[in-house]
Design a protein around this motif. Sequence first.
Motif, short mmCIF file in Angstrom:
data_model
loop_
_atom_site.label_atom_id
_atom_site.label_comp_id
_atom_site.label_asym_id
_atom_site.label_seq_id
_atom_site.Cartn_x
_atom_site.Cartn_y
_atom_site.Cartn_z
N LEU A 198 -7.60 -30.20 -26.08
CA LEU A 198 -7.95 -30.81 -27.40
C LEU A 198 -7.19 -29.96 -28.50
O LEU A 198 -6.59 -30.73 -29.35
N VAL A 199 -7.05 -28.81 -28.17
CA VAL A 199 -6.32 -28.03 -29.26
C VAL A 199 -4.68 -28.56 -29.39
O VAL A 199 -4.01 -28.60 -30.37
N LEU A 200 -4.35 -28.57 -28.02
CA LEU A 200 -2.86 -29.12 -28.02
C LEU A 200 -2.80 -30.30 -28.63
O LEU A 200 -1.87 -30.70 -29.30
N GLY A 245 -9.56 -41.26 -36.55
CA GLY A 245 -10.09 -40.09 -37.44
C GLY A 245 -11.46 -39.70 -36.65
O GLY A 245 -11.67 -38.56 -36.74
N LYS A 246 -12.22 -40.42 -35.75
CA LYS A 246 -13.44 -40.24 -35.33
C LYS A 246 -13.07 -39.20 -34.19
O LYS A 246 -13.68 -38.23 -33.88
N ALA A 295 -13.03 -33.78 -31.69
CA ALA A 295 -12.15 -32.71 -31.24
C ALA A 295 -12.64 -31.53 -31.77
O ALA A 295 -12.94 -30.53 -31.17
N TYR A 296 -12.93 -31.49 -33.17
CA TYR A 296 -13.11 -30.21 -34.09
C TYR A 296 -14.74 -29.93 -33.63
O TYR A 296 -14.97 -28.75 -33.27
N ILE A 356 -8.85 -32.76 -41.36
CA ILE A 356 -9.74 -33.45 -42.29
C ILE A 356 -9.54 -33.14 -43.70
O ILE A 356 -9.47 -31.93 -44.21
N GLU A 357 -9.27 -33.93 -44.46
CA GLU A 357 -8.90 -34.08 -45.90
C GLU A 357 -10.23 -33.38 -46.59
O GLU A 357 -11.33 -33.75 -46.53
N GLY A 358 -9.86 -32.77 -47.86
CA GLY A 358 -10.71 -32.05 -48.49
C GLY A 358 -11.34 -33.46 -49.58
O GLY A 358 -10.85 -34.50 -49.46
N TYR A 359 -12.12 -32.83 -50.67
CA TYR A 359 -12.69 -33.76 -51.42
C TYR A 359 -13.18 -33.04 -52.76
O TYR A 359 -13.44 -31.73 -52.57
#
Length: 331
Positions: free
Chosen positions: A17-19, A83-84, A89-90, A162-165
Amino acid sequence: MEIILKSKNYKKIASSLVLFLVIISIFSIIIPVSRSDKIYNARCWFDLEWSDIETQKPVVPRDEIKRFNLTVKFEIRTGESYGKGVVDAYLAVGRGNPLIELEVIDSSPWCDAVMERPTIATNFTWSTEAKTAIFITINENAPAYGEGFIKIHAYAKNLGLIEGYSNNFTLPFTPAYKPIVDAKLLNLNSKKISPNDEAVFPIELENMGNARTKVLLEVNELPEGWTATVTDYVILAEQEGSKETAYLSVIPPSGLGYHDEEISITVKMTPIMAENPEEVGNPFYANFVVESRGFSGNGIEQYIFYIIIIGVILLIILLIYKRVNKKNLEN
């Protein structure tokens, strides 16, 4: 043996997952894409909420530190499977908590606002919420029932892929009516007069509050024979420093004879909002002392001149009568 194999399998999955995330990151840097076309398309989102019932309650100027409770609702939003997958993964590797920064960037000029917690750490999950608050104080010149506001800038930084806001939120509130009237005695508050004189005291009233104010004036009950009148009311304009003058007039007893009397008079002043008589402030008071000393003829003084003239005329007539009568006797 089975436990060891499971542990090794878990480590392999985590490493994979990290890779995968590293490859996606490199790929997104090498191949420039627009903001809306990112292949992972995962971003933070949050909303800032408060109670409308609380914000509709007027805030008292100067005397109140108002607390507004805030709720931060946080979400991670994605537009497609990539995106999901990034978010999953995170979640699997235990990504750190998102940090949301809250900052007051603007407010009404007569308002001070402080965040209870300018930085909020939320759990890394698809959706969650956190609590905080903002404290405000307002000055006495805040317009009564005017429109107050606090603008809060909230933002969260990027969480890897993951984009900020960021967004701005405007919290409205309403200042309450705060009647503050300053009374100044332009002369001394005590006078010595004769029983036939009148004592007049000017009272200067100044509006230090936040609305057009009507001040009602009245005097306490007086002993028999004394008379006191005061201006019924004055109206002070809305702007701070607006002034008007009321007058207290006191007349002592003037019965025939010598007088040596002293009286204390209290003037009660009650401020009310000129446009809303139900908004009544606390009354305040001013005290005055009048001393009446001297002789009173109970109004006879104005006739003394005529009495003297009549007396002189009668005396002359009497003298003439005696002289004529004496001559008649001699003859």
